[in-house]
Design a protein around this motif. Structure first.
Motif, mmCIF file in Angstrom:
data_model
loop_
_atom_site.group_PDB
_atom_site.id
_atom_site.type_symbol
_atom_site.label_atom_id
_atom_site.label_comp_id
_atom_site.label_asym_id
_atom_site.label_seq_id
_atom_site.Cartn_x
_atom_site.Cartn_y
_atom_site.Cartn_z
ATOM 1 N N THR A 127 -38.732 40.455 -44.534
ATOM 2 C CA THR A 127 -39.918 39.608 -44.560
ATOM 3 C C THR A 127 -40.043 38.810 -43.272
ATOM 4 O O THR A 127 -39.047 38.457 -42.650
ATOM 5 C CB THR A 127 -39.886 38.627 -45.752
ATOM 6 N N VAL A 128 -41.275 38.547 -42.897
ATOM 7 C CA VAL A 128 -41.594 37.731 -41.729
ATOM 8 C C VAL A 128 -42.607 36.682 -42.179
ATOM 9 O O VAL A 128 -43.581 37.004 -42.857
ATOM 10 C CB VAL A 128 -42.201 38.578 -40.594
ATOM 11 N N THR A 129 -42.361 35.433 -41.822
ATOM 12 C CA THR A 129 -43.277 34.356 -42.171
ATOM 13 C C THR A 129 -44.189 34.072 -40.986
ATOM 14 O O THR A 129 -43.714 33.855 -39.874
ATOM 15 C CB THR A 129 -42.497 33.084 -42.552
ATOM 16 N N VAL A 130 -45.487 34.108 -41.246
ATOM 17 C CA VAL A 130 -46.465 33.799 -40.204
ATOM 18 C C VAL A 130 -47.315 32.626 -40.689
ATOM 19 O O VAL A 130 -47.397 32.355 -41.878
ATOM 20 C CB VAL A 130 -47.369 35.014 -39.874
ATOM 21 N N SER A 131 -47.918 31.934 -39.747
ATOM 22 C CA SER A 131 -48.748 30.792 -40.132
ATOM 23 C C SER A 131 -50.021 30.772 -39.300
ATOM 24 O O SER A 131 -50.057 31.275 -38.184
ATOM 25 C CB SER A 131 -47.982 29.483 -39.974
ATOM 26 N N GLY A 132 -51.037 30.192 -39.894
ATOM 27 C CA GLY A 132 -52.317 30.027 -39.222
ATOM 28 C C GLY A 132 -52.764 28.588 -39.350
ATOM 29 O O GLY A 132 -52.486 27.929 -40.353
ATOM 30 N N THR A 133 -53.433 28.077 -38.337
ATOM 31 C CA THR A 133 -53.875 26.686 -38.320
ATOM 32 C C THR A 133 -55.353 26.635 -37.950
ATOM 33 O O THR A 133 -55.804 27.379 -37.071
ATOM 34 C CB THR A 133 -53.058 25.871 -37.305
ATOM 35 N N ALA A 134 -56.069 25.735 -38.614
ATOM 36 C CA ALA A 134 -57.491 25.544 -38.303
ATOM 37 C C ALA A 134 -57.855 24.083 -38.510
ATOM 38 O O ALA A 134 -57.259 23.393 -39.329
ATOM 39 C CB ALA A 134 -58.360 26.427 -39.173
ATOM 40 N N THR A 135 -58.841 23.629 -37.753
ATOM 41 C CA THR A 135 -59.326 22.252 -37.844
ATOM 42 C C THR A 135 -60.830 22.276 -38.087
ATOM 43 O O THR A 135 -61.548 23.091 -37.512
ATOM 44 C CB THR A 135 -59.013 21.487 -36.542
ATOM 45 N N ALA A 136 -61.267 21.368 -38.935
ATOM 46 C CA ALA A 136 -62.702 21.232 -39.202
ATOM 47 C C ALA A 136 -63.061 19.755 -39.155
ATOM 48 O O ALA A 136 -62.201 18.884 -39.258
ATOM 49 C CB ALA A 136 -63.055 21.817 -40.571
ATOM 50 N N ARG A 137 -64.335 19.474 -39.010
ATOM 51 C CA ARG A 137 -64.800 18.091 -39.007
ATOM 52 C C ARG A 137 -66.083 18.006 -39.815
ATOM 53 O O ARG A 137 -66.775 19.003 -39.987
ATOM 54 C CB ARG A 137 -65.024 17.574 -37.591
ATOM 55 N N ALA A 138 -66.362 16.830 -40.307
ATOM 56 C CA ALA A 138 -67.611 16.633 -41.043
ATOM 57 C C ALA A 138 -68.752 16.593 -40.040
ATOM 58 O O ALA A 138 -68.630 16.016 -38.953
ATOM 59 C CB ALA A 138 -67.547 15.322 -41.823
ATOM 60 N N LEU A 139 -69.847 17.210 -40.369
ATOM 61 C CA LEU A 139 -71.014 17.164 -39.490
ATOM 62 C C LEU A 139 -71.593 15.747 -39.521
ATOM 63 O O LEU A 139 -71.787 15.169 -40.579
ATOM 64 C CB LEU A 139 -72.071 18.160 -39.937
ATOM 65 N N THR A 140 -71.835 15.235 -38.362
ATOM 66 C CA THR A 140 -72.384 13.882 -38.258
ATOM 67 C C THR A 140 -73.731 13.944 -37.561
ATOM 68 O O THR A 140 -74.115 14.951 -36.986
ATOM 69 C CB THR A 140 -71.435 12.964 -37.468
ATOM 70 N N ASP A 141 -74.408 12.826 -37.587
ATOM 71 C CA ASP A 141 -75.711 12.738 -36.938
ATOM 72 C C ASP A 141 -75.580 12.474 -35.450
ATOM 73 O O ASP A 141 -76.568 12.441 -34.748
ATOM 74 C CB ASP A 141 -76.538 11.639 -37.592
ATOM 75 N N ARG A 142 -74.345 12.252 -34.993
ATOM 76 C CA ARG A 142 -74.149 11.978 -33.563
ATOM 77 C C ARG A 142 -74.352 13.250 -32.742
ATOM 78 O O ARG A 142 -74.058 14.338 -33.207
ATOM 79 C CB ARG A 142 -72.705 11.485 -33.329
ATOM 80 N N PRO A 143 -74.809 13.128 -31.515
ATOM 81 C CA PRO A 143 -75.020 14.309 -30.658
ATOM 82 C C PRO A 143 -73.698 14.892 -30.214
ATOM 83 O O PRO A 143 -72.703 14.309 -30.155
ATOM 84 C CB PRO A 143 -75.814 13.782 -29.472
#
Length: 143
Positions: A127-143
């Motif tokens: 067996t081989v352990t792999v990992s994935g990472t992701a980042t998200a943010r809340a949509l804001t009204d700022r430009p």
């Protein structure tokens, strides 16, 4: 008539045996390497989808009052757990909430195990352990 027997009848040459072993190892590296790469891509996809589902959970009271949209940490953790709970491949995950440029984001790290089919026959770890990472943010009204 009697058939003549030769000395090497019924034997496999040493060259053929070694060559076939090498060919099988090359096929194993290609097959299991591709499988491990697919598992890594799956871990990245799961992390991205989990972060996206967690990033959609905002503090509603603050949003209704007109304040900036902020990710609700407890709700986001529950959303990530629910999303990843439906996927049997996931062996573990971690959720963090970094603040970047005064904005709270959600980062999800997912761990998935790939089981080697061919290279395990040659003494490598099964067996081989792999990992994935992701980042998200809340949509804001700022430009």
């Amino acid at each position: 008539m009697t058939a003549r027997r030769t000395r090497d009848e019924g034997r496999v040459s040493l060259f053929l045996a070694v060559t076939m072993l090498g060919v099988l190892m090359i096929i194993g590296v290609a097959y299991d390497g591709a499988g491990q790469l697919r598992t890594l891509q799956r871990a990245d996809d799961l992390a991205a989808e989990a972060a996206r589902s967690g990033g959609q959970v905002i503090d509603r009271a603050a949003a209704i009052e007109g304040r900036p949209k902020v990710i609700d940490e407890s709700g986001a953790r529950a959303a990530v757990a629910q999303y990843l709970g439906d996927n049997a491949d996931v062996t573990g995950y971690r959720v963090t909430f970094p603040v970047v440029a005064d904005e709270k984001q959600i980062t999800v790290r997912v761990t998935v195990v790939y089981r080697r089919h061919m290279l395990g026959l040659f003494g490598m770890d099964r067996t081989v352990t792999v990992s994935g990472t992701a980042t998200a943010r809340a949509l804001t009204d700022r430009p």
